[in-house]
Design a protein around this motif. Structure first.
Motif, PDB file in Angstrom:
ATOM      1  N   GLY A 216       0.710  -1.127   0.161  1.00 15.45           N
ATOM      2  CA  GLY A 216       0.058   0.087   0.019  1.00 15.45           C
ATOM      3  C   GLY A 216       0.784   1.158  -0.078  1.00 15.45           C
ATOM      4  N   ARG A 217       0.110   2.281   0.039  1.00 12.58           N
ATOM      5  CA  ARG A 217       0.877   3.591  -0.220  1.00 12.58           C
ATOM      6  C   ARG A 217       0.614   4.739   0.595  1.00 12.58           C
ATOM      7  NH1 ARG A 217      -2.968   3.622  -4.509  1.00 12.58           N
ATOM      8  NH2 ARG A 217      -4.216   5.323  -4.397  1.00 12.58           N
ATOM      9  N   ASP A 218      -0.745   4.842   1.365  1.00  9.43           N
ATOM     10  CA  ASP A 218      -1.171   5.744   2.239  1.00  9.43           C
ATOM     11  C   ASP A 218      -0.677   5.645   3.874  1.00  9.43           C
ATOM     12  OD1 ASP A 218      -2.193   6.945  -0.062  1.00  9.43           O
ATOM     13  OD2 ASP A 218      -4.018   5.620   0.370  1.00  9.43           O
ATOM     14  N   LEU A 219      -0.525   4.400   4.298  1.00  5.50           N
ATOM     15  CA  LEU A 219      -0.515   4.172   5.617  1.00  5.50           C
ATOM     16  C   LEU A 219       0.234   2.868   5.683  1.00  5.50           C
ATOM     17  CD1 LEU A 219      -1.396   4.540   8.661  1.00  5.50           C
ATOM     18  CD2 LEU A 219      -3.370   3.268   8.034  1.00  5.50           C
ATOM     19  N   THR A 220       1.120   2.691   6.770  1.00 10.04           N
ATOM     20  CA  THR A 220       1.753   1.465   7.051  1.00 10.04           C
ATOM     21  C   THR A 220       1.184   0.861   8.437  1.00 10.04           C
ATOM     22  OG1 THR A 220       3.905   2.404   6.450  1.00 10.04           O
ATOM     23  CG2 THR A 220       3.875   0.564   7.931  1.00 10.04           C
ATOM     24  N   ILE A 221       0.781  -0.217   8.526  1.00 12.76           N
ATOM     25  CA  ILE A 221       0.139  -0.881   9.819  1.00 12.76           C
ATOM     26  C   ILE A 221       1.225  -1.928   9.934  1.00 12.76           C
ATOM     27  CG2 ILE A 221      -1.862  -2.072  10.801  1.00 12.76           C
ATOM     28  CD1 ILE A 221      -3.341  -0.808   8.482  1.00 12.76           C
ATOM     29  N   VAL A 222       1.519  -2.014  11.123  1.00 14.64           N
ATOM     30  CA  VAL A 222       2.480  -3.006  11.785  1.00 14.64           C
ATOM     31  C   VAL A 222       1.702  -3.996  12.760  1.00 14.64           C
ATOM     32  CG1 VAL A 222       4.446  -3.741  12.976  1.00 14.64           C
ATOM     33  CG2 VAL A 222       4.366  -1.769  11.178  1.00 14.64           C
ATOM     34  N   LEU A 232      -6.116  -7.212   7.938  1.00 16.63           N
ATOM     35  CA  LEU A 232      -6.163  -7.241   6.450  1.00 16.63           C
ATOM     36  C   LEU A 232      -7.653  -7.038   6.536  1.00 16.63           C
ATOM     37  CD1 LEU A 232      -3.977 -10.473   5.877  1.00 16.63           C
ATOM     38  CD2 LEU A 232      -3.425  -8.191   5.096  1.00 16.63           C
ATOM     39  N   ARG A 233      -8.645  -7.594   7.055  1.00 19.38           N
ATOM     40  CA  ARG A 233      -9.973  -7.178   6.756  1.00 19.38           C
ATOM     41  C   ARG A 233     -10.243  -5.634   6.650  1.00 19.38           C
ATOM     42  NH1 ARG A 233     -15.439  -9.558  10.372  1.00 19.38           N
ATOM     43  NH2 ARG A 233     -16.808  -8.616   8.850  1.00 19.38           N
ATOM     44  N   ALA A 234      -9.703  -5.235   7.838  1.00 22.68           N
ATOM     45  CA  ALA A 234     -10.129  -3.581   7.993  1.00 22.68           C
ATOM     46  C   ALA A 234      -9.296  -2.873   7.011  1.00 22.68           C
ATOM     47  CB  ALA A 234      -9.491  -3.107   9.334  1.00 22.68           C
ATOM     48  N   ALA A 235      -8.130  -3.274   6.387  1.00 22.51           N
ATOM     49  CA  ALA A 235      -7.436  -2.822   5.251  1.00 22.51           C
ATOM     50  C   ALA A 235      -8.290  -2.927   4.034  1.00 22.51           C
ATOM     51  CB  ALA A 235      -6.240  -3.252   5.265  1.00 22.51           C
ATOM     52  N   GLN A 236      -8.765  -3.881   3.655  1.00 23.22           N
ATOM     53  CA  GLN A 236      -9.814  -4.044   2.550  1.00 23.22           C
ATOM     54  C   GLN A 236     -10.766  -3.254   2.673  1.00 23.22           C
ATOM     55  OE1 GLN A 236      -8.970  -5.807  -0.034  1.00 23.22           O
ATOM     56  NE2 GLN A 236     -11.113  -4.944  -1.019  1.00 23.22           N
ATOM     57  N   GLN A 237     -11.477  -2.995   3.830  1.00 22.76           N
ATOM     58  CA  GLN A 237     -12.585  -2.101   3.953  1.00 22.76           C
ATOM     59  C   GLN A 237     -12.181  -0.675   3.843  1.00 22.76           C
ATOM     60  OE1 GLN A 237     -15.963  -2.752   4.119  1.00 22.76           O
ATOM     61  NE2 GLN A 237     -16.530  -0.495   4.139  1.00 22.76           N
ATOM     62  N   ALA A 238     -10.961  -0.233   4.313  1.00 20.96           N
ATOM     63  CA  ALA A 238     -10.478   1.087   4.037  1.00 20.96           C
ATOM     64  C   ALA A 238     -10.291   1.169   2.423  1.00 20.96           C
ATOM     65  CB  ALA A 238      -9.455   1.335   4.966  1.00 20.96           C
ATOM     66  N   HIS A 331     -10.271  -0.425  11.612  1.00 21.71           N
ATOM     67  CA  HIS A 331     -10.695   0.332  10.449  1.00 21.71           C
ATOM     68  C   HIS A 331     -10.916   1.602  10.853  1.00 21.71           C
ATOM     69  CE1 HIS A 331     -14.217   1.697   7.958  1.00 21.71           C
ATOM     70  NE2 HIS A 331     -13.452   1.459   7.209  1.00 21.71           N
ATOM     71  N   THR A 332     -11.389   2.039  12.045  1.00 17.64           N
ATOM     72  CA  THR A 332     -11.611   3.422  12.464  1.00 17.64           C
ATOM     73  C   THR A 332     -10.188   4.002  12.828  1.00 17.64           C
ATOM     74  OG1 THR A 332     -13.636   2.938  13.657  1.00 17.64           O
ATOM     75  CG2 THR A 332     -12.455   4.749  14.391  1.00 17.64           C
ATOM     76  N   ALA A 333      -9.317   3.437  13.328  1.00 14.24           N
ATOM     77  CA  ALA A 333      -7.680   3.980  13.411  1.00 14.24           C
ATOM     78  C   ALA A 333      -7.428   4.201  12.003  1.00 14.24           C
ATOM     79  CB  ALA A 333      -7.026   2.998  14.134  1.00 14.24           C
ATOM     80  N   ILE A 334      -7.630   3.382  10.970  1.00 13.57           N
ATOM     81  CA  ILE A 334      -6.862   3.350   9.690  1.00 13.57           C
ATOM     82  C   ILE A 334      -7.621   5.073   9.184  1.00 13.57           C
ATOM     83  CG2 ILE A 334      -6.908   2.836   7.398  1.00 13.57           C
ATOM     84  CD1 ILE A 334      -6.907  -0.059   8.572  1.00 13.57           C
ATOM     85  N   LEU A 335      -8.650   5.050   9.339  1.00 11.90           N
ATOM     86  CA  LEU A 335      -9.506   6.330   8.687  1.00 11.90           C
ATOM     87  C   LEU A 335      -9.042   7.560   9.339  1.00 11.90           C
ATOM     88  CD1 LEU A 335     -13.170   5.106   8.155  1.00 11.90           C
ATOM     89  CD2 LEU A 335     -11.388   5.247   6.383  1.00 11.90           C
ATOM     90  N   ARG A 336      -8.795   7.439  10.699  1.00  6.60           N
ATOM     91  CA  ARG A 336      -8.462   8.612  11.495  1.00  6.60           C
ATOM     92  C   ARG A 336      -6.847   9.065  11.133  1.00  6.60           C
ATOM     93  NH1 ARG A 336     -10.935   7.230  17.166  1.00  6.60           N
ATOM     94  NH2 ARG A 336     -13.359   8.079  16.663  1.00  6.60           N
ATOM     95  N   SER A 337      -6.199   7.814  10.929  1.00  5.68           N
ATOM     96  CA  SER A 337      -4.829   8.311  10.591  1.00  5.68           C
ATOM     97  C   SER A 337      -4.680   8.701   9.051  1.00  5.68           C
ATOM     98  CB  SER A 337      -3.821   6.569  10.525  1.00  5.68           C
ATOM     99  OG  SER A 337      -3.955   6.099  11.853  1.00  5.68           O
ATOM    100  N   ALA A 338      -5.457   8.387   8.394  1.00  6.75           N
ATOM    101  CA  ALA A 338      -5.669   9.156   7.099  1.00  6.75           C
ATOM    102  C   ALA A 338      -6.200  10.108   7.001  1.00  6.75           C
ATOM    103  CB  ALA A 338      -6.445   8.219   6.011  1.00  6.75           C
TER     104      ALA A 338
END
Length: 344
Positions: A216-222, A232-238, A331-338
């Motif tokens: 991916g290019r927008d965010l790194t999740i470790v 992976l499920r949350a990343a697909q939804q995002a 998923h919520t944390a991904i959106l907020r990070s972005a």
């Protein structure tokens, strides 16, 4: 497991790539190393004819017998001490402490002895021992606490927590062969999960190496262990909402793959760490701190956040879901990070 044993002992291409669960993959790794090296032996509670906790040693006693699959009393301290002592005299023991909640019962051996003997003896003694345990949520109702990160703080001790059957197989083999003591932690929720093809000849997963599970290019999740499927499920939804996250499966907690993580964050500028263990003082905090040290020195600005368990003892029963992170939390944390407001 008879079918798996037959497959593992056949040299055809098809049978060298069986479909295994996480637990079966670990058993196959142990079987492989025990066949190749008669100094490898296994000890623990109910590991013999019973087949082990959560079927974790199924088939090993039948093949290797009581001389190499040893039943022990219920004394984690004694078990760890036996394994550590044997490793000082040329053996390569695998000590099963059934659940991670029992690790504190063997703290003297695991903290004061195993990591230090190499240094205390100027290299004359290097304990080659694997401590196998299980932690976290799962089908087994009890023992959900995850203390893995405690042991990452101790120099001389390696800690791994794979998330897939292929990595479980390769990392257990690598752990048995490693000259240092290794804590091998199995996420209970993954033990009897989805089967995957396991290459019985592969050796590319090494201690200390991470794996990019999703580019991916927008965010790194470790992430690591049981949280990888949720991530992976949350990343697909995002992704369907316009956020392209890169997911790194850490696999090894100590040492951890700084180069892969830092290289990814250098590209994305955003970092989210996720683990089932408690958020406060967790492994994710160490990852963020190290990334900030390196990229901050380069004059880069990084937006970082964490997801982990809430600061309570992980409960049993229906309350447990309230303490552990969900894929929706991630998923919520991904959106907020972005910089995207989550849906209400």
């Amino acid at each position: 497991m008879d079918q798996v044993r037959t497959q593992a002992g056949t040299d055809t291409t098809a049978t060298r790539h069986p479909r295994l669960t996480f637990a079966q993959a670990v058993i196959e790794a142990i079987r492989h190393e025990m066949r190749a090296d008669d100094t490898v032996f296994y000890l623990g509670q109910d590991v013999g004819p019973f087949g082990g906790v959560m079927q974790g040693t199924q088939g090993l006693y039948e093949e290797f017998g009581p001389q190499r699959i040893l039943e022990t009393p219920i004394s984690e301290s004694a078990m760890a001490g036996i394994g550590l002592g044997a490793s000082c005299f040329g053996c390569k023991p695998i000590v099963e402490l059934s659940f991670g909640e029992f690790l504190p019962a063997a703290m003297n051996q695991l903290i004061n002895q195993a990591p230090n003997l190499h240094y205390m003896t100027a290299g004359a003694v290097s304990p080659q021992v694997v401590i196998r345990t299980r932690a976290g949520d799962g089908p087994y109702g009890g023992h959900p606490q995850d203390y893995s990160v405690w042991f990452c703080h101790v120099p001389g001790l390696k800690v791994v927590m794979p998330a897939t059957p292929p990595d479980a197989y390769q990392l257990m083999r690598a752990a048995i062969r490693d000259p240092a003591p290794v804590l091998f932690v199995e996420p209970m929720s993954l033990s009897h999960g989805r089967r995957e093809v396991v290459d019985l000849d592969a050796t590319d997963a090494t201690l200390g190496s991470a794996r990019i599970a999703r580019a991916g290019r927008d965010l790194t999740i470790v992430a690591y262990g049981s949280e990888l499927p949720h991530v992976l499920r949350a990343a697909q939804q995002a992704a369907e909402e316009g956020v392209d996250a890169e997911v790194i499966d850490l696999r090894s907690l100590a040492p951890w793959d700084e180069d892969t993580v830092i290289g990814s964050v250098r590209r994305t500028g955003r970092l989210l760490t996720v683990h089932e263990a408690w958020k406060a003082f967790g492994h994710g905090a160490e990852v963020i701190a190290r990334v900030m040290e390196v990229l901050g020195a380069e004059g880069r600005t990084v937006r970082a956040s964490r997801v982990g368990a809430r600061p309570v003892p992980i409960p049993s029963g229906p309350l447990r879901k309230l303490a552990l992170p969900t894929w929706q939390d991630i998923h919520t944390a991904i959106l907020r990070s972005a910089g995207i407001a989550p849906h209400s």
